[in-house]
Design a protein around this motif. Structure first.
Motif, mmCIF file in Angstrom:
data_model
loop_
_atom_site.group_PDB
_atom_site.id
_atom_site.type_symbol
_atom_site.label_atom_id
_atom_site.label_comp_id
_atom_site.label_asym_id
_atom_site.label_seq_id
_atom_site.Cartn_x
_atom_site.Cartn_y
_atom_site.Cartn_z
ATOM 1 N N PRO A 2 -58.920 -19.816 1.226
ATOM 2 C CA PRO A 2 -58.984 -18.562 1.687
ATOM 3 C C PRO A 2 -58.045 -17.871 2.507
ATOM 4 O O PRO A 2 -57.601 -16.722 2.631
ATOM 5 C CB PRO A 2 -60.407 -18.460 2.264
ATOM 6 C CG PRO A 2 -61.126 -19.600 1.574
ATOM 7 C CD PRO A 2 -60.075 -20.661 1.255
ATOM 8 N N LEU A 3 -57.694 -18.922 3.589
ATOM 9 C CA LEU A 3 -56.624 -18.395 4.930
ATOM 10 C C LEU A 3 -55.239 -18.044 4.130
ATOM 11 O O LEU A 3 -54.761 -17.101 4.567
ATOM 12 C CB LEU A 3 -56.636 -19.601 5.841
ATOM 13 C CG LEU A 3 -57.753 -19.964 6.654
ATOM 14 C CD1 LEU A 3 -57.253 -21.035 7.534
ATOM 15 C CD2 LEU A 3 -58.132 -19.034 7.429
ATOM 16 N N ILE A 4 -54.964 -18.895 3.058
ATOM 17 C CA ILE A 4 -53.697 -18.819 2.392
ATOM 18 C C ILE A 4 -53.784 -17.177 1.615
ATOM 19 O O ILE A 4 -52.887 -16.608 1.687
ATOM 20 C CB ILE A 4 -53.196 -19.973 1.531
ATOM 21 C CG1 ILE A 4 -53.290 -20.996 2.449
ATOM 22 C CG2 ILE A 4 -52.050 -19.614 0.757
ATOM 23 C CD1 ILE A 4 -53.340 -22.347 1.512
ATOM 24 N N VAL A 5 -54.970 -17.030 0.968
ATOM 25 C CA VAL A 5 -55.053 -15.896 0.166
ATOM 26 C C VAL A 5 -55.096 -14.661 1.376
ATOM 27 O O VAL A 5 -54.459 -13.749 0.633
ATOM 28 C CB VAL A 5 -56.327 -15.775 -0.441
ATOM 29 C CG1 VAL A 5 -56.404 -14.647 -1.259
ATOM 30 C CG2 VAL A 5 -56.486 -17.095 -1.386
ATOM 31 N N ALA A 6 -55.453 -14.742 2.410
ATOM 32 C CA ALA A 6 -55.735 -13.774 3.336
ATOM 33 C C ALA A 6 -54.339 -13.243 3.709
ATOM 34 O O ALA A 6 -54.235 -12.424 4.606
ATOM 35 C CB ALA A 6 -56.707 -14.125 4.085
ATOM 36 N N THR A 7 -53.409 -14.327 3.681
ATOM 37 C CA THR A 7 -51.964 -14.128 4.447
ATOM 38 C C THR A 7 -51.531 -13.069 4.163
ATOM 39 O O THR A 7 -50.948 -12.101 4.872
ATOM 40 C CB THR A 7 -51.273 -15.484 4.252
ATOM 41 O OG1 THR A 7 -51.886 -16.676 4.608
ATOM 42 C CG2 THR A 7 -49.940 -15.271 5.105
ATOM 43 N N PRO A 8 -51.045 -12.815 2.816
ATOM 44 C CA PRO A 8 -50.422 -11.674 2.612
ATOM 45 C C PRO A 8 -50.838 -10.025 3.038
ATOM 46 O O PRO A 8 -50.220 -9.280 3.714
ATOM 47 C CB PRO A 8 -50.263 -11.150 0.995
ATOM 48 C CG PRO A 8 -50.801 -12.597 0.509
ATOM 49 C CD PRO A 8 -51.494 -13.352 1.595
ATOM 50 N N ALA A 9 -52.071 -10.039 3.401
ATOM 51 C CA ALA A 9 -52.854 -8.933 3.651
ATOM 52 C C ALA A 9 -52.611 -8.738 5.086
ATOM 53 O O ALA A 9 -52.292 -7.663 5.899
ATOM 54 C CB ALA A 9 -54.245 -8.957 3.645
ATOM 55 N N LEU A 10 -52.748 -9.934 5.908
ATOM 56 C CA LEU A 10 -52.523 -10.135 7.497
ATOM 57 C C LEU A 10 -50.956 -9.674 7.705
ATOM 58 O O LEU A 10 -50.598 -9.170 8.678
ATOM 59 C CB LEU A 10 -52.881 -11.404 7.816
ATOM 60 C CG LEU A 10 -54.410 -11.654 7.635
ATOM 61 C CD1 LEU A 10 -54.815 -12.886 8.241
ATOM 62 C CD2 LEU A 10 -55.276 -10.258 8.473
ATOM 63 N N GLY A 11 -50.060 -10.180 6.694
ATOM 64 C CA GLY A 11 -48.637 -10.243 6.987
ATOM 65 C C GLY A 11 -48.345 -8.673 6.938
ATOM 66 O O GLY A 11 -47.355 -8.242 7.634
ATOM 67 N N LEU A 12 -49.117 -7.827 6.232
ATOM 68 C CA LEU A 12 -48.686 -6.453 5.987
ATOM 69 C C LEU A 12 -49.205 -5.717 7.317
ATOM 70 O O LEU A 12 -48.440 -4.786 7.914
ATOM 71 C CB LEU A 12 -49.885 -5.891 5.334
ATOM 72 C CG LEU A 12 -49.387 -4.629 4.443
ATOM 73 C CD1 LEU A 12 -48.189 -4.896 3.475
ATOM 74 C CD2 LEU A 12 -50.775 -4.176 3.292
#
Lengths: 243, 222
Positions: B108-118
């Motif tokens: 889940p952390l990896i999946v959340a990364t794109p949103a947080l990168g934004l």
């Protein structure tokens, strides 16, 4: 006289009581000779008199890693051979190793200020030694977190062996990453690059510091054995009072 | 094999249901990432430059936060004793538990990364580089962290000690994870070198972690 004979704490205490004064005397003599030679060693053509910090700094840095190696062997002794004194050896070594690491860091900082113009740099060797220091402190905290010494010993032994994976990283950090800290110059492929005038005092100091470690280690192990005796006596007394 | 599969399925199910706390890690990750612009200031170019480091730190702390649950819950309800006494080798059981933990809390952390990168003004290349390094690096965090979790569960009051013991061991993973993402974004180093070292760290921890954790569980539990 084998390692097994030392397994009896009473024998260990009586043997070390005889050996310890000689060890302490040899340490004092070697350190005195080494300090004299270091004080009279010529100044370096680049670094001037500050090169003399090396005679304290390098033995401390070597020992900071060597002590973790000793603790790793002791950890194997605890987990594999169940040697009764292995955990005493490991526990006694940790604070001494932490002290050597701290001294290596402090002398390194004092040496780095005139040479590199900074007390601290986030360089591979410096950082990995700092991590080693943190690992020593964590290990000492782990020893204190458990009441029962033999359980603490096995937990600490596992962590010591895992931490030993860090040693080669520290040793070769100066070769793998080309950073501020100079690469290895004494023990390296193709012989030493150090001049004899520096090498001999350095080796004398290294042997002296190693003997200092052995002396302190044996003394600390004796203390630990006696501390455990006091503890078991107190437990016996408490259980008698309860009964 | 079925025993291990059952163990993995059970752990994932517990982690995802109420009180499991796996998704709390993502929430914590989000909170750490949101805190950073408040501390650094809303300077978007600067945030883009610090982005990989911020994301890696957040992921490291989030995985540390959830590690505590790896053995504690099982120890409390007694199922850890059953796992230790079971016929499946304890090393394999530890590896299976770590794998389940990674699937439930790491992925889940990896999946959340794109949103947080934004949020941190990272472009597509940078975000995918960070996500890729996290994908390769978080198993190393889980498997080395498992050693600390196993030590902590045998200590009864080792919660804070866990962080002190695990964080020094995870420093190499952090270094090479951030180095690889930086290399992908700005160079001048090639992405491959730190990335393959990161893979190597994960593989080493895959081997060492289960054995060390099983050893400390076996010795520590009475």
């Amino acid at each position: 006289m084998t390692l097994i004979d030392l397994a009896n704490p009473t024998k260990f205490l009586s043997l070390t009581a005889r050996v310890l004064p000689w060890l302490a005397g040899a340490t004092a003599i070697l350190l005195l000779i080494g300090l004299y030679q270091a004080a009279t060693a010529p100044d370096d053509y680049q670094q001037g008199a500050t090169v003399k910090i090396m005679f304290i700094h390098v033995p401390n840095a070597w020992l900071s890693m060597f002590v973790w190696g000793v603790m790793s062997i002791a950890a194997l002794g605890t987990l594999v051979w169940r040697h009764p004194l292995a955990d005493v050896a490991a526990k006694a070594a940790a604070p001494i190793g932490a002290a050597f690491t701290f001294l290596a860091l402090v002398t390194g900082a004092l040496w780095g200020r005139p040479m590199w113009g900074t007390y601290w740099e986030w360089d591979a060797r410096l950082t990995s030694v700092l991590i080693l220091f943190l690992m020593y402190l964590g290990l000492m905290a782990l020893w204190r977190a458990v009441d029962d010494p033999s359980r603490a010993a096995r937990a600490a032994a596992v962590l010591t062996l895992v931490g030993a994976l860090n040693l080669p990283i520290i040793k070769f950090s100066v070769d793998w990453w080309n950073t501020l800290h100079q690469p290895a110059s004494v023990m390296r492929m193709g012989g030493t690059s150090l001049d004899k005038a520096f090498l001999i005092p350095l080796l004398v100091m290294a042997v002296g510091f190693s003997l200092l470690f052995v002396t302190l280690h044996i003394a600390a192990m004796r203390n630990e054995i006696l501390r455990r005796r006091v503890r078991s006596l107190q437990m016996m007394q408490a259980s008698q009072q309860a009964a | 094999m079925t025993a291990l599969a059952a163990l993995i399925r059970r752990d994932i199910r517990i982690a995802l249901r109420v009180g499991g706390g796996a998704l709390i890690g993502v929430l914590f990750f989000l909170t750490v990432t949101v805190l950073m612009p408040f501390a650094i200031g809303p300077d978007l170019p600067l945030l883009a430059r610090l982005g990989p480091a911020i994301l890696w730190l957040g992921a490291l702390l989030a995985s540390l936060l959830t590690l505590d649950r790896l053995f504690t819950a099982d120890h409390e309800d007694g199922s850890l004793d059953l796992i230790v006494m079971g016929r499946t080798p304890l090393e394999l059981a530890c590896a299976a538990k770590a794998l389940a933990h990674w699937l439930a809390a790491g992925v889940p952390l990896i999946v959340a990364t794109p949103a947080l990168g934004l949020l941190l003004n990272l472009d597509v290349t940078a975000t995918s580089a960070v996500a890729l390094t996290l994908l390769v690096g978080t198993p190393a965090l889980t498997f080395t962290g498992m050693i600390g979790a196993a030590l902590a569960v045998t200590l009864h009051r080792g919660g804070l000690l866990l962080a002190v013991l695990v964080l020094p061991l995870s420093i190499p993973v952090l270094i090479f994870g951030v180095a690889a993402s930086q290399a992908a974004i700005s160079g001048p180093l090639s992405f491959g070198t730190p990335f393959s070292i990161l893979c190597a760290l994960s593989l080493v921890s895959l081997v060492v972690g289960p054995f060390a954790a099983a050893a400390s569980l076996r010795h520590g539990l009475d």
